[in-house]
Design a protein around this motif. Structure first.
Motif, PDB file in Angstrom:
ATOM      1  N   ILE A 282       0.818  -1.211   0.000  1.00 19.55           N
ATOM      2  CA  ILE A 282       0.000   0.000   0.000  1.00 19.55           C
ATOM      3  C   ILE A 282       0.850   1.259   0.000  1.00 19.55           C
ATOM      4  N   VAL A 305      -3.155  -5.297   3.550  1.00 15.18           N
ATOM      5  CA  VAL A 305      -3.416  -4.391   4.670  1.00 15.18           C
ATOM      6  C   VAL A 305      -3.125  -5.102   5.980  1.00 15.18           C
ATOM      7  N   ALA A 325      -3.467   2.702   4.309  1.00 15.01           N
ATOM      8  CA  ALA A 325      -4.331   1.687   3.715  1.00 15.01           C
ATOM      9  C   ALA A 325      -5.596   2.319   3.159  1.00 15.01           C
ATOM     10  N   ILE A 329      -6.841   2.436  -0.810  1.00 13.42           N
ATOM     11  CA  ILE A 329      -8.156   1.957  -1.245  1.00 13.42           C
ATOM     12  C   ILE A 329      -8.891   3.052  -2.005  1.00 13.42           C
ATOM     13  N   SER A 340      -8.344  -6.410  -4.275  1.00 19.62           N
ATOM     14  CA  SER A 340      -8.644  -7.269  -3.131  1.00 19.62           C
ATOM     15  C   SER A 340      -7.626  -6.966  -2.050  1.00 19.62           C
ATOM     16  N   VAL A 341      -8.001  -7.293  -0.827  1.00 23.85           N
ATOM     17  CA  VAL A 341      -7.222  -6.878   0.336  1.00 23.85           C
ATOM     18  C   VAL A 341      -6.804  -8.092   1.152  1.00 23.85           C
ATOM     19  N   VAL A 367     -14.415  -3.095   2.522  1.00 30.99           N
ATOM     20  CA  VAL A 367     -13.524  -4.071   1.904  1.00 30.99           C
ATOM     21  C   VAL A 367     -13.495  -5.323   2.780  1.00 30.99           C
ATOM     22  N   ARG A 372     -11.053 -13.476   4.423  1.00 25.14           N
ATOM     23  CA  ARG A 372     -10.246 -12.484   5.128  1.00 25.14           C
ATOM     24  C   ARG A 372     -10.802 -12.226   6.532  1.00 25.14           C
TER      25      ARG A 372
END
Length: 507
Positions: A282, A305, A325, A329, A340-341, A367, A372
């Protein structure tokens, strides 16, 4: 070399754990295969080889002088050792070696536990396996093959370190044989660099598997070499969609950004009609390079992230901030680039306050995904974090080369279990929405822009519903009412899922 003198090599990668990872071609062993082809070997490659290989694969093993097993994830090791035993029974005279990122620091242990293995290759394997091939096929001793552990009459011998490849352009392009059917959807993967400038404590690749004393943390192929491979794959297989699977495509400093601009310039110069995805940190994202790449086909970015609470950010050695972060985004959305994170919601010492900070961040930025939100830190054998947690009295149980642990806080354990039970139905919807968006992006043109944007809105609705449900679970655990509330939360969730399924089905 006469055709009758040609010797065979078989390279395989064990099947992935599809509960965690989607399957893919194994670029590591395919790069090794290319190095063996340069040596005059006849090579067969099997991606996602089952632990009980087919008759056809065993026939390939019987013909092989050298059998190599590539392990990307440590959790693949049990299947890799099972394969070694199967291959040993089928090919008692073959030299069987193992390597790959997932085997880091476990080389001697694997050889001790599996006498079917003859050697293990450390770190990058192209040059080691090529030299191993020369020694095996010529009947030479193996002590001179640097970068390996070898089984000799006197026991296991470490032959000494091998420096990493400095000139990545000098390596042959990965061997793609046998992948023709998989390329029918015009999607391929490529690797344009090695290593990572960061050293996140949880990361098997960037933190230690790609660390070489005295070598740059990030090594890269030239823009010309990268674009030459793109053209080759386009001309040979009709490839139009490329996933660059580098740990860090932008490299962490100005060299990576400059190379990205050079790659974009060459794509534009050669008028290549492609779409592609990258992975990066990031802290590297800035508008100029993003828009430049967007203009020549960038459509997806994976960013790590990992956490939004300060305690976990320090633990993971991210050296980033939640604001960075959030800015990344926002920038990706402004550039109209899907993303995608990466996120690690749970670690052994997690507390509810840190998890609430994480969920608040995900909600604020809309997100996240099922995997995740339920993601728990994986601690690898030999990793720096293992020693840290043990000093903190975390009790680890090892089984089949995987480290298991219980959460120190029983409320966190209850929340994790509730997440898995209540949120799992979202995973199927996320997958369907992602596939629809991928398909629409591949067809993108001036007349089709509205369709991807609508698909993105639907995917965003799925994410928002998932995160709001996660928050309800957290609030119930905080109030000590999760058992009483879970049925009610699940019923409300099922109602929302019914509506979302209709929206996804319409894409």
């Amino acid at each position: 070399m006469e055709s009758s003198d040609v010797r065979h090599a078989l390279l395989v990668a064990p099947s992935y754990d599809h509960n965690e990872y989607r399957g893919a071609e194994s670029l590591g062993i395919r790069s090794v295969a290319a190095a063996l082809l340069r040596e005059g070997a006849q090579v067969s490659v099997v991606d996602e080889c089952p632990a009980k290989p087919s008759t056809e694969i065993l026939d390939l093993a019987r013909q092989a002088s050298l059998i190599g097993i590539g392990v990307l994830f440590t959790r693949q090791i049990p299947d890799a050792l099972a394969l070694a035993r199967k291959f040993r029974s089928a090919a008692p005279q073959a030299h069987i070696t193992i390597g790959g990122q997932g085997t880091f620091s476990l080389w001697a242990r694997m050889l001790e536990e599996c006498d079917a293995l003859d050697s293990a290759c450390l770190n990058e394997a192209e040059e080691s396996v090529a030299e191993l091939w020369r020694h095996v096929t010529r009947g030479k001793g193996l002590k001179g093959v640097r970068g390996t552990y070898v089984r000799l009459d006197e026991g296991l011998v470490f032959t000494g370190p091998r420096p990493p490849t400095e000139d990545l352009d000098g390596l042959p392009l990965p061997f793609r044989g046998g992948r023709e059917a998989a390329y029918a959807d015009s999607h391929v993967t490529m690797c344009t660099s090695r290593g990572c400038a960061a050293h996140c404590s949880f990361c098997q690749s960037g933190n230690y598997a790609n660390r070489h004393p005295g070598a740059p943390r990030w090594r890269y192929r030239s823009a010309e070499h990268v674009v030459a491979e793109i053209k080759h794959l386009q001309q040979t297989y009709g490839a139009r969609m490329f996933s660059f699977v580098d740990d860090d495509f932008l490299g962490g400093d100005s060299r990576g950004v400059q190379r990205a601009h050079e790659i974009a310039g060459l794509i534009r110069k050669h008028e290549l009609d492609i779409k592609f995805a990258i992975e990066c940190r990031i802290s590297e994202l800035e508008e100029t390079v993003l828009m430049t790449l967007r203009e020549v086909g960038l459509r997806h970015v994976l960013i790590g992230v990992e956490s939004a609470n300060d305690k976990d950010i320090r633990l993971y050695a991210k050296r980033t901030t939640p604001q960075q972060a959030a800015d990344a985004i926002a920038l990706l959305r402004k550039a109209d680039i899907e993303f995608s994170v990466g996120f690690i919601m749970f670690q052994p010492l997690s507390g509810l306050d840190g998890i609430r900070t994480n969920i608040d961040f995900l909600l604020e930025n809309n997100v996240g995904s099922y995997r995740r939100v339920v993601n728990r830190l994986e601690v690898y054998p030999g990793s720096p974090l293992l020693g840290y947690f043990r000093r903190k009295q975390v009790d680890f149980r090892e089984d089949a080369y995987r480290m298991y642990y219980d959460f120190a806080d029983p409320q966190v354990a209850a929340l994790y279990d509730a997440f898995v039970r209540v949120l799992r139905p979202f995973e199927e919807l996320e997958t369907l929405a992602a596939k629809a968006l991928f398909r629409l992006r591949a067809q993108e043109g001036p007349a089709e822009m509205r369709a991807p944007r609508h698909a993105t809105e639907v995917a965003d609705d799925v994410t928002r519903a998932l995160l709001e449900t996660a928050l309800h679970c957290l609030e119930a655990v905080e109030d000590g009412r999760i058992q009483a509330c879970e049925t009610e939360i699940a019923a409300h969730t099922n109602s929302r899922l019914t509506e979302l399924r209709k929206a996804v089905a319409s894409l």
